[in-house]
Scaffold this motif. Sequence first.
Motif, PDB file in Angstrom:
ATOM      1  N   SER A 265       0.844  -1.202   0.000  1.00 24.08           N
ATOM      2  CA  SER A 265       0.000   0.000   0.000  1.00 24.08           C
ATOM      3  C   SER A 265       0.878   1.250   0.000  1.00 24.08           C
ATOM      4  O   SER A 265       1.982   1.259   0.535  1.00 24.08           O
ATOM      5  N   PHE A 266       0.347   2.320  -0.632  1.00 27.93           N
ATOM      6  CA  PHE A 266       1.056   3.604  -0.607  1.00 27.93           C
ATOM      7  C   PHE A 266       0.647   4.429   0.622  1.00 27.93           C
ATOM      8  O   PHE A 266       1.160   5.516   0.832  1.00 27.93           O
ATOM      9  N   GLU A 267      -0.287   3.921   1.410  1.00 28.93           N
ATOM     10  CA  GLU A 267      -0.806   4.676   2.566  1.00 28.93           C
ATOM     11  C   GLU A 267       0.151   4.575   3.743  1.00 28.93           C
ATOM     12  O   GLU A 267      -0.196   4.084   4.812  1.00 28.93           O
ATOM     13  N   VAL A 268       1.348   5.056   3.543  1.00 31.70           N
ATOM     14  CA  VAL A 268       2.349   4.928   4.596  1.00 31.70           C
ATOM     15  C   VAL A 268       2.536   6.271   5.282  1.00 31.70           C
ATOM     16  O   VAL A 268       2.727   7.284   4.623  1.00 31.70           O
ATOM     17  N   ILE A 269       2.446   6.269   6.601  1.00 32.79           N
ATOM     18  CA  ILE A 269       2.590   7.521   7.353  1.00 32.79           C
ATOM     19  C   ILE A 269       3.877   7.448   8.169  1.00 32.79           C
ATOM     20  O   ILE A 269       4.180   6.411   8.774  1.00 32.79           O
ATOM     21  N   VAL A 270       4.617   8.554   8.161  1.00 37.54           N
ATOM     22  CA  VAL A 270       5.853   8.583   8.939  1.00 37.54           C
ATOM     23  C   VAL A 270       5.560   9.147  10.323  1.00 37.54           C
ATOM     24  O   VAL A 270       4.970  10.208  10.452  1.00 37.54           O
ATOM     25  N   GLU A 271       5.938   8.357  11.339  1.00 39.29           N
ATOM     26  CA  GLU A 271       5.766   8.820  12.728  1.00 39.29           C
ATOM     27  C   GLU A 271       7.086   8.652  13.441  1.00 39.29           C
ATOM     28  O   GLU A 271       7.501   7.523  13.736  1.00 39.29           O
ATOM     29  N   GLY A 272       7.768   9.763  13.698  1.00 40.06           N
ATOM     30  CA  GLY A 272       9.077   9.679  14.332  1.00 40.06           C
ATOM     31  C   GLY A 272      10.015   8.882  13.464  1.00 40.06           C
ATOM     32  O   GLY A 272      10.173   9.169  12.284  1.00 40.06           O
ATOM     33  N   LYS A 273      10.615   7.833  14.058  1.00 43.36           N
ATOM     34  CA  LYS A 273      11.564   7.036  13.272  1.00 43.36           C
ATOM     35  C   LYS A 273      10.935   5.799  12.656  1.00 43.36           C
ATOM     36  O   LYS A 273      11.626   4.862  12.267  1.00 43.36           O
ATOM     37  N   ARG A 274       9.599   5.788  12.614  1.00 36.39           N
ATOM     38  CA  ARG A 274       8.928   4.610  12.077  1.00 36.39           C
ATOM     39  C   ARG A 274       7.966   4.973  10.951  1.00 36.39           C
ATOM     40  O   ARG A 274       7.480   6.100  10.874  1.00 36.39           O
ATOM     41  N   CYS A 275       7.699   3.983  10.106  1.00 38.83           N
ATOM     42  CA  CYS A 275       6.667   4.131   9.085  1.00 38.83           C
ATOM     43  C   CYS A 275       5.527   3.203   9.476  1.00 38.83           C
ATOM     44  O   CYS A 275       5.766   2.044   9.823  1.00 38.83           O
ATOM     45  N   ILE A 276       4.321   3.703   9.396  1.00 35.17           N
ATOM     46  CA  ILE A 276       3.173   2.860   9.735  1.00 35.17           C
ATOM     47  C   ILE A 276       2.228   2.827   8.540  1.00 35.17           C
ATOM     48  O   ILE A 276       1.930   3.863   7.942  1.00 35.17           O
ATOM     49  N   CYS A 277       1.790   1.622   8.204  1.00 34.67           N
ATOM     50  CA  CYS A 277       0.905   1.474   7.046  1.00 34.67           C
ATOM     51  C   CYS A 277      -0.535   1.698   7.478  1.00 34.67           C
ATOM     52  O   CYS A 277      -1.023   1.063   8.414  1.00 34.67           O
ATOM     53  N   GLY A 278      -1.211   2.610   6.785  1.00 34.52           N
ATOM     54  CA  GLY A 278      -2.598   2.920   7.103  1.00 34.52           C
ATOM     55  C   GLY A 278      -3.537   1.794   6.696  1.00 34.52           C
ATOM     56  O   GLY A 278      -4.669   1.728   7.156  1.00 34.52           O
ATOM     57  N   ASP A 279      -3.073   0.885   5.854  1.00 34.49           N
ATOM     58  CA  ASP A 279      -3.948  -0.197   5.405  1.00 34.49           C
ATOM     59  C   ASP A 279      -3.829  -1.451   6.262  1.00 34.49           C
ATOM     60  O   ASP A 279      -4.814  -2.002   6.710  1.00 34.49           O
ATOM     61  N   CYS A 280      -2.583  -1.909   6.484  1.00 37.70           N
ATOM     62  CA  CYS A 280      -2.439  -3.187   7.199  1.00 37.70           C
ATOM     63  C   CYS A 280      -1.877  -2.990   8.601  1.00 37.70           C
ATOM     64  O   CYS A 280      -1.755  -3.945   9.363  1.00 37.70           O
ATOM     65  N   GLY A 281      -1.495  -1.761   8.938  1.00 36.98           N
ATOM     66  CA  GLY A 281      -0.958  -1.510  10.277  1.00 36.98           C
ATOM     67  C   GLY A 281       0.494  -1.931  10.433  1.00 36.98           C
ATOM     68  O   GLY A 281       1.079  -1.791  11.507  1.00 36.98           O
ATOM     69  N   GLY A 282       1.097  -2.443   9.350  1.00 34.80           N
ATOM     70  CA  GLY A 282       2.497  -2.879   9.404  1.00 34.80           C
ATOM     71  C   GLY A 282       3.430  -1.726   9.751  1.00 34.80           C
ATOM     72  O   GLY A 282       3.203  -0.593   9.332  1.00 34.80           O
ATOM     73  N   GLU A 283       4.449  -2.017  10.547  1.00 39.07           N
ATOM     74  CA  GLU A 283       5.407  -0.978  10.929  1.00 39.07           C
ATOM     75  C   GLU A 283       6.783  -1.328  10.405  1.00 39.07           C
ATOM     76  O   GLU A 283       7.155  -2.488  10.332  1.00 39.07           O
ATOM     77  N   GLU A 284       7.545  -0.312  10.067  1.00 41.42           N
ATOM     78  CA  GLU A 284       8.906  -0.531   9.599  1.00 41.42           C
ATOM     79  C   GLU A 284       9.739   0.647  10.056  1.00 41.42           C
ATOM     80  O   GLU A 284       9.241   1.768  10.187  1.00 41.42           O
ATOM     81  N   LYS A 285      11.004   0.410  10.321  1.00 40.41           N
ATOM     82  CA  LYS A 285      11.892   1.521  10.652  1.00 40.41           C
ATOM     83  C   LYS A 285      11.964   2.464   9.461  1.00 40.41           C
ATOM     84  O   LYS A 285      12.122   1.998   8.325  1.00 40.41           O
ATOM     85  N   LEU A 286      11.922   3.759   9.702  1.00 40.05           N
ATOM     86  CA  LEU A 286      11.974   4.719   8.606  1.00 40.05           C
ATOM     87  C   LEU A 286      13.255   4.543   7.779  1.00 40.05           C
ATOM     88  O   LEU A 286      13.223   4.565   6.553  1.00 40.05           O
ATOM     89  N   SER A 287      14.383   4.321   8.481  1.00 41.86           N
ATOM     90  CA  SER A 287      15.652   4.204   7.745  1.00 41.86           C
ATOM     91  C   SER A 287      15.613   3.022   6.775  1.00 41.86           C
ATOM     92  O   SER A 287      16.102   3.115   5.655  1.00 41.86           O
ATOM     93  N   GLU A 288      14.981   1.926   7.197  1.00 39.66           N
ATOM     94  CA  GLU A 288      14.899   0.763   6.309  1.00 39.66           C
ATOM     95  C   GLU A 288      13.965   1.023   5.127  1.00 39.66           C
ATOM     96  O   GLU A 288      14.253   0.640   3.997  1.00 39.66           O
TER      97      GLU A 288
END
Length: 301
Positions: free
Chosen positions: A222-245
Amino acid sequence: MIYKSRSESAELLILNALNKRMSLTEKDKQHYLVLRKGYEGEVLFDSMTEKLECQCLILNDLLLRINHTVFQIDALMITSDTVHIFEVKNFEGDYYYEDDKLYLTNKKEVTNPLPQLSRSETLLRQLLHHLGYHSPINGKVVFINPEFSLFQAPLGKPLILPTQVKRFLNRVNNSPSKLNGKHKLLAEKLKSLHLTESPYQQLPSYSYDEVRKGMICDRCNSFEVIVEGKRCICGDCGGEEKLSEALLRTIEVFKLLFPERKINTNEFYYWCNEAVSKERIRRFLKKNLNMVGIHQWAFFE
Ligand SMILES: [Zn+2]
Protein backbone atom coordinates in the motif's frame (compact mmCIF):
# COMPACT_ATOMS: atom_id res chain seq x y z
CA MET A 1 27.95 -26.63 -1.27
CA ILE A 2 26.53 -23.51 -2.92
CA TYR A 3 29.32 -21.82 -4.82
CA LYS A 4 27.19 -19.21 -6.57
CA SER A 5 23.83 -18.23 -5.17
CA ARG A 6 20.79 -17.02 -7.02
CA SER A 7 19.26 -13.59 -6.80
CA GLU A 8 16.36 -11.98 -8.59
CA SER A 9 17.34 -10.69 -12.02
CA ALA A 10 17.28 -6.96 -12.76
CA GLU A 11 14.43 -7.68 -15.15
CA LEU A 12 12.35 -9.29 -12.43
CA LEU A 13 13.17 -6.56 -9.90
CA ILE A 14 12.23 -3.79 -12.35
CA LEU A 15 8.98 -5.49 -13.36
CA ASN A 16 8.14 -6.04 -9.72
CA ALA A 17 8.68 -2.35 -8.95
CA LEU A 18 6.76 -1.20 -12.04
CA ASN A 19 3.89 -3.55 -11.28
CA LYS A 20 3.38 -1.71 -7.99
CA ARG A 21 3.83 1.78 -9.41
CA MET A 22 2.05 1.79 -12.78
CA SER A 23 -0.47 -0.29 -14.64
CA LEU A 24 1.28 -2.79 -16.85
CA THR A 25 -0.26 -4.00 -20.09
CA GLU A 26 -1.74 -7.48 -19.92
CA LYS A 27 1.23 -8.82 -21.90
CA ASP A 28 3.82 -7.26 -19.58
CA LYS A 29 1.91 -8.44 -16.55
CA GLN A 30 1.83 -12.00 -17.89
CA HIS A 31 5.54 -11.85 -18.59
CA TYR A 32 6.17 -10.62 -15.05
CA LEU A 33 4.05 -13.39 -13.52
CA VAL A 34 5.79 -16.06 -15.61
CA LEU A 35 9.21 -14.77 -14.54
CA ARG A 36 8.19 -14.61 -10.90
CA LYS A 37 6.74 -18.09 -10.94
CA GLY A 38 9.88 -19.43 -12.62
CA TYR A 39 12.05 -17.75 -10.03
CA GLU A 40 10.00 -19.21 -7.17
CA GLY A 41 10.43 -22.68 -8.66
CA GLU A 42 14.17 -22.23 -8.92
CA VAL A 43 14.36 -21.06 -5.30
CA LEU A 44 12.41 -24.14 -4.25
CA PHE A 45 14.87 -26.38 -6.10
CA ASP A 46 17.80 -24.47 -4.51
CA SER A 47 16.36 -25.15 -1.07
CA MET A 48 16.65 -28.87 -1.86
CA THR A 49 20.10 -28.91 -3.47
CA GLU A 50 21.60 -26.83 -0.66
CA LYS A 51 20.92 -29.75 1.69
CA LEU A 52 23.22 -32.07 -0.27
CA GLU A 53 26.08 -33.30 1.86
CA CYS A 54 28.18 -34.94 -0.83
CA GLN A 55 31.21 -33.17 -2.26
CA CYS A 56 29.76 -30.94 -4.95
CA LEU A 57 29.90 -27.35 -6.09
CA ILE A 58 26.59 -25.77 -7.04
CA LEU A 59 26.33 -22.70 -9.24
CA ASN A 60 22.82 -21.32 -9.44
CA ASP A 61 21.71 -19.23 -12.38
CA LEU A 62 24.50 -18.90 -14.92
CA LEU A 63 24.38 -16.81 -18.06
CA LEU A 64 27.29 -17.79 -20.28
CA ARG A 65 28.57 -17.05 -23.73
CA ILE A 66 30.45 -19.18 -26.24
CA ASN A 67 31.21 -18.00 -29.80
CA HIS A 68 28.79 -15.05 -29.52
CA THR A 69 25.98 -17.33 -28.40
CA VAL A 70 24.47 -16.68 -25.00
CA PHE A 71 22.87 -19.46 -22.98
CA GLN A 72 21.41 -19.76 -19.55
CA ILE A 73 21.59 -22.55 -16.99
CA ASP A 74 19.17 -22.58 -14.05
CA ALA A 75 21.46 -24.69 -11.86
CA LEU A 76 24.79 -26.40 -12.43
CA MET A 77 26.37 -28.93 -10.12
CA ILE A 78 29.95 -30.12 -10.31
CA THR A 79 30.63 -33.56 -8.84
CA SER A 80 33.91 -35.45 -9.23
CA ASP A 81 32.96 -37.24 -12.44
CA THR A 82 30.03 -35.27 -13.89
CA VAL A 83 28.76 -31.77 -14.49
CA HIS A 84 25.00 -31.81 -13.90
CA ILE A 85 22.84 -29.09 -15.33
CA PHE A 86 19.20 -28.47 -14.49
CA GLU A 87 16.46 -26.68 -16.34
CA VAL A 88 13.88 -26.01 -13.63
CA LYS A 89 10.21 -25.64 -14.56
CA ASN A 90 7.53 -24.50 -12.15
CA PHE A 91 4.60 -25.60 -14.33
CA GLU A 92 1.40 -26.29 -12.47
CA GLY A 93 -1.59 -28.40 -13.52
CA ASP A 94 -2.16 -31.26 -15.95
CA TYR A 95 -0.04 -31.59 -19.07
CA TYR A 96 0.49 -34.33 -21.61
CA TYR A 97 3.36 -35.31 -23.89
CA GLU A 98 2.79 -36.28 -27.50
CA ASP A 99 5.12 -36.43 -30.53
CA ASP A 100 7.88 -34.61 -28.67
CA LYS A 101 5.55 -31.78 -27.80
CA LEU A 102 4.13 -30.66 -24.50
CA TYR A 103 0.51 -29.63 -24.09
CA LEU A 104 -1.83 -28.46 -21.39
CA THR A 105 -4.85 -30.76 -21.17
CA ASN A 106 -6.89 -28.11 -23.00
CA LYS A 107 -4.60 -28.89 -26.01
CA LYS A 108 -2.71 -25.61 -25.74
CA GLU A 109 0.91 -26.25 -26.63
CA VAL A 110 3.64 -24.95 -24.32
CA THR A 111 7.34 -24.78 -25.09
CA ASN A 112 8.95 -28.15 -24.58
CA PRO A 113 11.95 -27.53 -22.29
CA LEU A 114 13.90 -30.54 -23.67
CA PRO A 115 15.30 -28.84 -26.80
CA GLN A 116 16.35 -25.89 -24.64
CA LEU A 117 18.14 -28.25 -22.29
CA SER A 118 19.92 -30.00 -25.11
CA ARG A 119 21.00 -26.62 -26.57
CA SER A 120 22.45 -25.62 -23.19
CA GLU A 121 24.23 -28.99 -22.96
CA THR A 122 25.82 -28.58 -26.39
CA LEU A 123 26.96 -25.02 -25.72
CA LEU A 124 28.26 -25.88 -22.26
CA ARG A 125 30.19 -28.82 -23.72
CA GLN A 126 31.87 -26.45 -26.20
CA LEU A 127 32.68 -24.01 -23.41
CA LEU A 128 34.13 -26.73 -21.17
CA HIS A 129 36.30 -28.05 -24.02
CA HIS A 130 37.47 -24.51 -24.65
CA LEU A 131 38.44 -24.30 -20.96
CA GLY A 132 40.21 -27.66 -21.16
CA TYR A 133 37.61 -29.78 -19.35
CA HIS A 134 36.16 -33.00 -20.70
CA SER A 135 33.79 -34.11 -17.91
CA PRO A 136 30.55 -35.66 -19.10
CA ILE A 137 27.52 -33.38 -18.86
CA ASN A 138 24.28 -34.71 -17.48
CA GLY A 139 21.30 -32.46 -18.16
CA LYS A 140 17.86 -32.82 -16.62
CA VAL A 141 14.60 -30.92 -16.81
CA VAL A 142 13.20 -30.71 -13.29
CA PHE A 143 9.46 -30.18 -12.85
CA ILE A 144 9.48 -28.84 -9.34
CA ASN A 145 5.86 -27.94 -8.64
CA PRO A 146 4.07 -30.65 -6.58
CA GLU A 147 0.84 -29.73 -8.41
CA PHE A 148 2.29 -30.71 -11.80
CA SER A 149 1.22 -33.87 -13.59
CA LEU A 150 2.49 -35.16 -16.90
CA PHE A 151 0.41 -37.70 -18.76
CA GLN A 152 2.13 -39.94 -21.30
CA ALA A 153 5.48 -38.95 -19.84
CA PRO A 154 8.07 -40.44 -22.18
CA LEU A 155 10.42 -43.03 -20.75
CA GLY A 156 14.11 -42.47 -21.34
CA LYS A 157 13.94 -38.67 -21.61
CA PRO A 158 15.89 -36.64 -19.05
CA LEU A 159 12.85 -35.49 -17.12
CA ILE A 160 12.52 -35.41 -13.36
CA LEU A 161 8.92 -35.26 -12.17
CA PRO A 162 7.97 -33.68 -8.82
CA THR A 163 7.66 -37.06 -7.11
CA GLN A 164 11.18 -38.03 -8.29
CA VAL A 165 13.17 -34.94 -7.29
CA LYS A 166 13.98 -36.12 -3.75
CA ARG A 167 15.00 -39.59 -4.93
CA PHE A 168 17.18 -38.14 -7.66
CA LEU A 169 18.98 -35.85 -5.22
CA ASN A 170 19.38 -38.70 -2.74
CA ARG A 171 21.07 -40.72 -5.46
CA VAL A 172 23.47 -37.85 -6.17
CA ASN A 173 24.08 -37.47 -2.46
CA ASN A 174 24.96 -41.15 -2.08
CA SER A 175 27.29 -41.39 -5.07
CA PRO A 176 30.92 -41.22 -4.09
CA SER A 177 32.40 -37.85 -5.11
CA LYS A 178 35.80 -36.43 -4.26
CA LEU A 179 36.57 -32.96 -5.52
CA ASN A 180 40.01 -31.61 -6.19
CA GLY A 181 41.57 -28.28 -7.14
CA LYS A 182 40.63 -28.71 -10.77
CA HIS A 183 36.93 -28.84 -9.94
CA LYS A 184 37.24 -25.75 -7.78
CA LEU A 185 39.03 -23.98 -10.61
CA LEU A 186 36.24 -24.85 -13.02
CA ALA A 187 33.63 -23.46 -10.61
CA GLU A 188 35.68 -20.29 -10.23
CA LYS A 189 36.06 -19.94 -13.98
CA LEU A 190 32.35 -20.43 -14.69
CA LYS A 191 31.41 -17.95 -11.97
CA SER A 192 33.77 -15.37 -13.44
CA LEU A 193 32.30 -15.88 -16.93
CA HIS A 194 28.73 -15.27 -15.70
CA LEU A 195 27.17 -12.35 -17.58
CA THR A 196 25.18 -9.98 -15.44
CA GLU A 197 23.18 -8.33 -18.20
CA SER A 198 20.82 -10.55 -20.08
CA PRO A 199 20.34 -9.80 -23.78
CA TYR A 200 16.87 -11.34 -23.50
CA GLN A 201 15.43 -8.76 -21.12
CA GLN A 202 11.90 -7.73 -22.06
CA LEU A 203 11.00 -4.54 -20.28
CA PRO A 204 8.14 -2.17 -21.06
CA SER A 205 9.12 1.41 -21.78
CA TYR A 206 8.35 3.75 -18.88
CA SER A 207 9.14 7.31 -17.94
CA TYR A 208 9.61 9.09 -14.63
CA ASP A 209 6.27 10.89 -14.97
CA GLU A 210 4.32 7.67 -15.48
CA VAL A 211 5.61 5.97 -12.38
CA ARG A 212 3.78 6.56 -9.10
CA LYS A 213 5.90 8.20 -6.41
CA GLY A 214 5.76 7.42 -2.73
CA MET A 215 6.87 4.97 -0.10
CA ILE A 216 5.27 1.54 -0.23
CA CYS A 217 4.40 -0.75 2.66
CA ASP A 218 6.73 -3.73 2.72
CA ARG A 219 3.95 -6.06 3.80
CA CYS A 220 0.94 -5.17 1.65
CA ASN A 221 2.31 -2.82 -1.06
CA SER A 222 0.00 0.00 0.00
CA PHE A 223 1.06 3.60 -0.61
CA GLU A 224 -0.81 4.68 2.57
CA VAL A 225 2.35 4.93 4.60
CA ILE A 226 2.59 7.52 7.35
CA VAL A 227 5.85 8.58 8.94
CA GLU A 228 5.77 8.82 12.73
CA GLY A 229 9.08 9.68 14.33
CA LYS A 230 11.56 7.04 13.27
CA ARG A 231 8.93 4.61 12.08
CA CYS A 232 6.67 4.13 9.08
CA ILE A 233 3.17 2.86 9.73
CA CYS A 234 0.91 1.47 7.05
CA GLY A 235 -2.60 2.92 7.10
CA ASP A 236 -3.95 -0.20 5.41
CA CYS A 237 -2.44 -3.19 7.20
CA GLY A 238 -0.96 -1.51 10.28
CA GLY A 239 2.50 -2.88 9.40
CA GLU A 240 5.41 -0.98 10.93
CA GLU A 241 8.91 -0.53 9.60
CA LYS A 242 11.89 1.52 10.65
CA LEU A 243 11.97 4.72 8.61
CA SER A 244 15.65 4.20 7.74
CA GLU A 245 14.90 0.76 6.31
CA ALA A 246 11.91 2.02 4.36
CA LEU A 247 14.03 4.83 2.90
CA LEU A 248 16.75 2.37 1.90
CA ARG A 249 14.23 0.20 0.08
CA THR A 250 12.72 3.26 -1.57
CA ILE A 251 16.03 4.59 -2.82
CA GLU A 252 17.04 1.17 -4.15
CA VAL A 253 13.91 1.12 -6.30
CA PHE A 254 14.64 4.64 -7.52
CA LYS A 255 18.19 3.67 -8.53
CA LEU A 256 16.92 0.51 -10.20
CA LEU A 257 14.23 2.25 -12.25
CA PHE A 258 16.13 5.44 -13.09
CA PRO A 259 19.86 4.72 -13.02
CA GLU A 260 20.49 7.77 -15.20
CA ARG A 261 18.91 10.30 -12.81
CA LYS A 262 21.13 12.04 -10.30
CA ILE A 263 19.99 11.73 -6.72
CA ASN A 264 19.86 14.84 -4.54
CA THR A 265 17.69 15.93 -1.64
CA ASN A 266 14.93 17.43 -3.80
CA GLU A 267 14.82 14.52 -6.20
CA PHE A 268 14.46 11.96 -3.43
CA TYR A 269 12.03 14.18 -1.48
CA TYR A 270 9.65 14.13 -4.46
CA TRP A 271 10.26 10.43 -5.06
CA CYS A 272 9.04 9.83 -1.50
CA ASN A 273 5.99 11.94 -2.41
CA GLU A 274 6.96 14.55 0.19
CA ALA A 275 6.20 12.14 3.02
CA VAL A 276 9.49 12.84 4.80
CA SER A 277 10.93 16.30 5.51
CA LYS A 278 13.75 17.58 3.29
CA GLU A 279 16.01 17.88 6.31
CA ARG A 280 15.60 14.18 7.12
CA ILE A 281 16.07 13.22 3.49
CA ARG A 282 19.28 15.24 3.40
CA ARG A 283 20.61 13.53 6.56
CA PHE A 284 19.60 10.11 5.26
CA LEU A 285 21.37 10.62 1.93
CA LYS A 286 24.49 11.95 3.62
CA LYS A 287 24.65 8.97 5.92
CA ASN A 288 23.91 6.24 3.36
CA LEU A 289 25.25 7.42 0.02
CA ASN A 290 28.44 9.01 -1.20
CA MET A 291 28.22 12.69 -1.97
CA VAL A 292 29.76 13.85 -5.23
CA GLY A 293 30.35 17.57 -5.91
CA ILE A 294 29.64 20.53 -3.66
CA HIS A 295 26.82 22.93 -2.69
CA GLN A 296 23.76 23.05 -4.90
CA TRP A 297 25.47 20.92 -7.56
CA ALA A 298 26.06 18.03 -5.20
CA PHE A 299 24.43 14.68 -5.84
CA PHE A 300 24.63 11.22 -4.30
CA GLU A 301 25.70 7.84 -5.61
ZN1 LIG B 1 0.62 -2.41 4.63
